[in-house]
Scaffold this motif. Sequence first.
Motif, PDB file in Angstrom:
ATOM      1  N   GLY A 163       0.673  -1.185   0.025  1.00  0.00           N
ATOM      2  CA  GLY A 163       0.166   0.056   0.007  1.00  0.00           C
ATOM      3  C   GLY A 163       0.796   1.295  -0.094  1.00  0.00           C
ATOM      4  O   GLY A 163       0.275   2.324  -0.015  1.00  0.00           O
ATOM      5  N   ASN A 164       2.149   1.128  -0.090  1.00  0.00           N
ATOM      6  CA  ASN A 164       3.001   2.415   0.257  1.00  0.00           C
ATOM      7  C   ASN A 164       2.839   2.944  -1.319  1.00  0.00           C
ATOM      8  O   ASN A 164       3.348   2.459  -2.394  1.00  0.00           O
ATOM      9  CB  ASN A 164       4.469   1.985   0.283  1.00  0.00           C
ATOM     10  CG  ASN A 164       4.531   1.332   1.669  1.00  0.00           C
ATOM     11  OD1 ASN A 164       4.378   2.025   2.904  1.00  0.00           O
ATOM     12  ND2 ASN A 164       4.874   0.043   1.829  1.00  0.00           N
ATOM     13  N   LYS A 165       2.722   4.444  -1.474  1.00  0.00           N
ATOM     14  CA  LYS A 165       2.258   4.892  -2.849  1.00  0.00           C
ATOM     15  C   LYS A 165       3.462   6.088  -2.917  1.00  0.00           C
ATOM     16  O   LYS A 165       3.616   6.739  -4.054  1.00  0.00           O
ATOM     17  CB  LYS A 165       1.162   5.624  -3.006  1.00  0.00           C
ATOM     18  CG  LYS A 165       0.120   4.348  -2.677  1.00  0.00           C
ATOM     19  CD  LYS A 165       0.146   3.619  -4.114  1.00  0.00           C
ATOM     20  CE  LYS A 165      -1.192   2.440  -4.007  1.00  0.00           C
ATOM     21  NZ  LYS A 165      -1.092   1.666  -5.138  1.00  0.00           N
ATOM     22  N   ARG A 166       4.180   6.565  -1.817  1.00  0.00           N
ATOM     23  CA  ARG A 166       4.967   7.694  -1.658  1.00  0.00           C
ATOM     24  C   ARG A 166       6.421   7.232  -1.680  1.00  0.00           C
ATOM     25  O   ARG A 166       6.619   6.967  -0.568  1.00  0.00           O
ATOM     26  CB  ARG A 166       4.560   8.646  -0.677  1.00  0.00           C
ATOM     27  CG  ARG A 166       3.137   9.302  -0.781  1.00  0.00           C
ATOM     28  CD  ARG A 166       2.768  10.205   0.090  1.00  0.00           C
ATOM     29  NE  ARG A 166       3.624  11.438   0.339  1.00  0.00           N
ATOM     30  CZ  ARG A 166       4.149  11.708   1.657  1.00  0.00           C
ATOM     31  NH1 ARG A 166       3.862  11.525   2.777  1.00  0.00           N
ATOM     32  NH2 ARG A 166       4.970  12.934   1.650  1.00  0.00           N
ATOM     33  N   TYR A 189       2.281   4.760  -8.433  1.00  0.00           N
ATOM     34  CA  TYR A 189       2.790   5.506  -7.231  1.00  0.00           C
ATOM     35  C   TYR A 189       3.413   6.746  -7.410  1.00  0.00           C
ATOM     36  O   TYR A 189       3.878   6.933  -8.782  1.00  0.00           O
ATOM     37  CB  TYR A 189       3.804   4.476  -6.277  1.00  0.00           C
ATOM     38  CG  TYR A 189       4.668   3.908  -7.593  1.00  0.00           C
ATOM     39  CD1 TYR A 189       6.069   4.579  -7.778  1.00  0.00           C
ATOM     40  CD2 TYR A 189       4.740   2.670  -7.800  1.00  0.00           C
ATOM     41  CE1 TYR A 189       6.983   3.792  -8.668  1.00  0.00           C
ATOM     42  CE2 TYR A 189       5.606   1.894  -8.848  1.00  0.00           C
ATOM     43  CZ  TYR A 189       6.704   2.701  -9.073  1.00  0.00           C
ATOM     44  OH  TYR A 189       7.688   2.081  -9.887  1.00  0.00           O
ATOM     45  N   ASP A 190       3.894   7.735  -6.657  1.00  0.00           N
ATOM     46  CA  ASP A 190       4.663   8.929  -6.930  1.00  0.00           C
ATOM     47  C   ASP A 190       5.861   8.612  -6.371  1.00  0.00           C
ATOM     48  O   ASP A 190       6.223   7.947  -5.480  1.00  0.00           O
ATOM     49  CB  ASP A 190       3.720   9.979  -5.992  1.00  0.00           C
ATOM     50  CG  ASP A 190       4.409  11.177  -5.868  1.00  0.00           C
ATOM     51  OD1 ASP A 190       4.226  11.791  -7.020  1.00  0.00           O
ATOM     52  OD2 ASP A 190       4.856  11.803  -5.089  1.00  0.00           O
ATOM     53  N   VAL A 191       6.706   9.338  -7.283  1.00  0.00           N
ATOM     54  CA  VAL A 191       8.161   9.243  -7.000  1.00  0.00           C
ATOM     55  C   VAL A 191       8.656  10.800  -6.907  1.00  0.00           C
ATOM     56  O   VAL A 191       8.347  11.514  -7.823  1.00  0.00           O
ATOM     57  CB  VAL A 191       8.824   8.679  -8.094  1.00  0.00           C
ATOM     58  CG1 VAL A 191      10.423   8.852  -7.689  1.00  0.00           C
ATOM     59  CG2 VAL A 191       8.830   7.188  -8.034  1.00  0.00           C
ATOM     60  N   GLN A 192       9.163  11.155  -5.879  1.00  0.00           N
ATOM     61  CA  GLN A 192       9.890  12.571  -5.715  1.00  0.00           C
ATOM     62  C   GLN A 192      11.228  12.240  -5.419  1.00  0.00           C
ATOM     63  O   GLN A 192      11.802  11.374  -5.103  1.00  0.00           O
ATOM     64  CB  GLN A 192       9.260  13.116  -4.654  1.00  0.00           C
ATOM     65  CG  GLN A 192       7.770  13.532  -4.886  1.00  0.00           C
ATOM     66  CD  GLN A 192       7.127  14.355  -3.354  1.00  0.00           C
ATOM     67  OE1 GLN A 192       7.663  15.242  -3.139  1.00  0.00           O
ATOM     68  NE2 GLN A 192       6.015  14.096  -3.165  1.00  0.00           N
TER      69      GLN A 192
END
Length: 349
Positions: A163-166, A189-192
Amino acid sequence: MDVKAFLIDEESTMIEAMELLDKVAKKVLFVVKDNRFVAAITDGDIRRWILKKGHLDAKVKDIANYKPKFLYEEKKLKAKEYMRKNSIEALPILNREKDIVSVVLWNDEEITPERKMQVPVVIMAGGLGTRLYPYTKILPKPLIPIGEIPIIEHIINRFNIYGNKRFFLIVNHKKNMIKAYFNEIERSYDVQYADEELPLGTGGGLSLLKGKINSTFILTNCDILIEEDYEKIYSYHKEEGNLITMVCSLKKVKIPYGVIEINESGKIEKMKEKPEFSFFTNTGMYVVEPKIIEELESNTSIGFPDIIEKYKQAGEKIGVYPISENAWLDMGQIDEMEKMRRRLELDAK
């Protein structure tokens, strides 16, 4: 649809089982006793019971098959072949504790539990990868392929299951290649990114995330895979009230020589032939409270083990989550990278 939709307690009635079969629109349910998978019941089982026994007040445990078909997680890719061979339309996939982790259906759909861990994950992805030269002369370490995808995507995919998306990537060496890769692939998912201008060590780069993370997070190196239940690791950290929890792997090392201990007078004290030593070692994965980021000096190089030692000396609670040797895959060196590749290829068969 969640895995729970397929589960029915063995004390339930046959009528309840029939209603649930209609609801999930499949031909099989998985029977649990004390929340553990123990049996399977199909529409055919119920039909045969009715035709043979006649009465409708039976319980699931009277009808179910207590020798059900299933596969363990590491054999999941063989599910379709197994289902064809055994003429079944839905197959439970179990972990080693025999909990159902997913259900594979004949149409290739896989039903998995809904995961809501949603913890930020920081990946240290800026190192030069000198131990993996000459691979890293061409590619940054995070993009070295293990099978069909790079190591960093293996890491992210595993966290994403929970469930990790960040995801926050601290990048430096060949950083534009890493960014270009994630811009090109399809992802859910989001990648920063946090750009290191100078190398800040395995801990100093976290200072670049001030103001971006204000909750408990997971920190991991970009060259390891931990094959453990991440929810259990996170829950342990929170229950213990740790500032930092270090994931440590059991290691056994056998010395291939006879070991001699000498006393002060130069005489032999002890002799051990090829002794074996067991100890726990740092895997490079941690669960961390945001206080660590807030209190770091900006743009100061420091290793994360040094950060741990500093807080330990200050009396803060530092914990360890032990895992088995087989649960830690490391590609920090070329021979270890080949071991990881062979292991993942074997698991995929």
